[in-house]
Design an enzyme around this catalytic site. Structure first.
Site, PDB file in Angstrom:
ATOM      1  CB  ILE A   3       4.497  58.333  90.024  1.00  4.04           C
ATOM      2  CG1 ILE A   3       4.654  59.229  91.261  1.00  4.04           C
ATOM      3  CG2 ILE A   3       3.896  56.961  90.399  1.00  4.04           C
ATOM      4  CD1 ILE A   3       3.360  59.732  91.840  1.00  4.04           C
TER       5      ILE A   3
ATOM      6  CG  ASN B 253      -8.093  49.711  96.577  1.00  2.00           C
ATOM      7  OD1 ASN B 253      -8.014  49.212  97.702  1.00  2.00           O
ATOM      8  ND2 ASN B 253      -7.530  49.164  95.521  1.00  2.00           N
TER       9      ASN B 253
ATOM     10  CG  ASP C 268      -2.764  50.564  94.620  1.00  3.28           C
ATOM     11  OD1 ASP C 268      -3.895  50.252  95.007  1.00  3.28           O
ATOM     12  OD2 ASP C 268      -1.761  50.521  95.348  1.00  3.28           O
TER      13      ASP C 268
ATOM     14  CB  SER D  64      -9.840  60.610  91.271  1.00  2.00           C
ATOM     15  OG  SER D  64     -10.025  60.174  92.605  1.00  2.00           O
TER      16      SER D  64
ATOM     17  CB  VAL E  22      -9.425  52.729  88.013  1.00  2.00           C
ATOM     18  CG1 VAL E  22     -10.562  51.920  88.624  1.00  2.00           C
ATOM     19  CG2 VAL E  22      -8.465  51.816  87.278  1.00  2.00           C
ATOM     20  CE1 TYR E  23     -11.346  53.551  92.314  1.00  4.84           C
ATOM     21  CE2 TYR E  23     -10.594  55.246  93.829  1.00  4.84           C
ATOM     22  CZ  TYR E  23     -10.903  53.924  93.563  1.00  4.84           C
ATOM     23  OH  TYR E  23     -10.728  52.967  94.552  1.00  4.84           O
TER      24      TYR E  23
HETATM   25  N1  APR Z   1       2.985  56.973  86.991  1.00  2.00           N
HETATM   26  C1  APR Z   1       2.239  58.113  86.954  1.00  2.00           C
HETATM   27  N2  APR Z   1       0.935  58.138  86.637  1.00  2.00           N
HETATM   28  C2  APR Z   1       0.353  56.952  86.340  1.00  2.00           C
HETATM   29  C3  APR Z   1       1.048  55.721  86.365  1.00  2.00           C
HETATM   30  C4  APR Z   1       2.431  55.772  86.709  1.00  2.00           C
HETATM   31  N3  APR Z   1       3.187  54.667  86.764  1.00  2.00           N
HETATM   32  N4  APR Z   1       0.174  54.717  86.034  1.00  2.00           N
HETATM   33  C5  APR Z   1      -1.015  55.308  85.798  1.00  2.00           C
HETATM   34  N5  APR Z   1      -0.921  56.648  85.968  1.00  2.00           N
HETATM   35  C6  APR Z   1      -1.962  57.677  85.822  1.00  2.00           C
HETATM   36  C7  APR Z   1      -3.196  57.294  85.051  1.00  2.00           C
HETATM   37  O1  APR Z   1      -2.993  57.469  83.664  1.00  2.00           O
HETATM   38  C8  APR Z   1      -4.207  58.290  85.623  1.00  2.00           C
HETATM   39  O2  APR Z   1      -4.110  59.529  84.949  1.00  2.00           O
HETATM   40  O3  APR Z   1      -2.420  57.969  87.139  1.00  2.00           O
HETATM   41  C9  APR Z   1      -3.744  58.501  87.067  1.00  2.00           C
HETATM   42  C10 APR Z   1      -4.600  57.795  88.123  1.00  2.00           C
HETATM   43  O4  APR Z   1      -5.019  56.551  87.601  1.00  2.00           O
HETATM   44  P1  APR Z   1      -5.210  55.240  88.534  1.00  2.00           P
HETATM   45  O5  APR Z   1      -3.898  54.702  88.896  1.00  2.00           O
HETATM   46  O6  APR Z   1      -6.192  54.368  87.823  1.00  2.00           O
HETATM   47  O7  APR Z   1      -5.853  55.789  89.892  1.00  2.00           O
HETATM   48  P2  APR Z   1      -7.347  56.244  90.221  1.00  2.00           P
HETATM   49  O8  APR Z   1      -8.071  56.758  89.038  1.00  2.00           O
HETATM   50  O9  APR Z   1      -7.194  57.118  91.418  1.00  2.00           O
HETATM   51  O10 APR Z   1      -8.071  54.872  90.632  1.00  2.00           O
HETATM   52  C11 APR Z   1      -7.652  54.226  91.821  1.00  2.00           C
HETATM   53  O11 APR Z   1      -7.301  52.198  90.632  1.00  2.00           O
HETATM   54  O12 APR Z   1      -5.352  51.069  90.492  1.00  2.00           O
HETATM   55  C12 APR Z   1      -6.545  51.117  91.156  1.00  2.00           C
HETATM   56  O13 APR Z   1      -6.065  50.229  93.322  1.00  2.00           O
HETATM   57  C13 APR Z   1      -6.370  51.419  92.613  1.00  2.00           C
HETATM   58  O14 APR Z   1      -8.651  50.949  93.110  1.00  2.00           O
HETATM   59  C14 APR Z   1      -7.712  51.989  92.942  1.00  2.00           C
HETATM   60  C15 APR Z   1      -8.055  52.782  91.697  1.00  2.00           C
END
Ligand code: APR
Length: 186
Positions: free
Chosen positions: A11, A24, A34, A135, A138-139
């Protein structure tokens, strides 16, 4: 008419008006999307997030004894915009997804992330927006269900955005969103 597109990739490499961050509540960075956005976007994004935290309505930011200095931060399902720093975008829209709970999680909070991000995009005048699979990292939200919620919410939300681009980091996510798009008549 809003077009929904799927991209397999990172992204932070998208050239769009707004890039959505899976943040978060602290808005102070993390891993996954993030971490990538802050790493590639540079310090201006974090500085803008800190300013936002200082300006969040007192109720959100209430400082109780022993609590972190900025209180609870941005509630789940809500969204705020900052500069995009060095990213090839005008804004980053930070939204906080719900953490999936085995005991039952509220899908309306995940839907709200997409709806509120589109509302903010409309306020800004953004015409193209890139979403991650909120989500599902990590979520721990199950990918297929998260994809269904994302696609259905975007389909059901009136917006001036011309292109909603789901940017999927791996084949599993891409496949789930492609299936959700087909089911929803995409
Ligand atoms: N581009 C696109 N998608 C990505 C990228 C990237 N660079 N990096 C990770 N992803 C994907 C992951 O594989 C997952 O499918 O984005 C999706 C969301 O994953 P996370 O980034 O872990 O977000 P989330 O599950 O919403 O958890 C949020 O994680 O990073 C921390 O600070 C953040 O505490 C918050 C939590």
């Amino acid at each position: 008419m809003t077009t929904i597109t799927l991209v397999r990739g990172d992204i932070t490499e998208q050239s769009v008006d707004a890039i959505v961050n899976a943040a978060n509540s602290s808005l102070l960075g993390g891993g996954g999307v993030d971490g990538a956005i802050h790493r590639r976007g540079g310090p201006d994004i974090l500085a803008a997030c800190r300013d936002l935290r200082a300006s969040l309505p007192q109720a959100l930011n209430s400082v109780r004894a022993g609590e972190a200095p900025f209180g609870k931060g941005l509630p789940t399902g809500q969204a705020v915009a900052t500069t995009a720093g060095r990213l090839d975008a005008r804004w980053v829209i930070h939204t906080v997804g719900p953490v999936w709970q085995p005991s039952g999680s509220d899908p309306s909070l995940l839907a709200s992330c997409y709806r509120e991000s589109l509302r903010i995009a409309d306020e800004l005048g953004a015409r193209t927006i890139a979403f991650p699979a909120i989500s599902t990292g990590v979520y721990r939200w199950p990918m297929e269900d998260a994809a269904r919620i994302a696609v259905e919410t975007v389909r059901d939300t009136a917006t001036a955005v011309d292109e909603v681009r789901f940017v999927l980091f791996d084949e599993r996510a891409y496949g789930a969103f492609a299936a959700a798009l087909r089911v929803s008549g995409g």
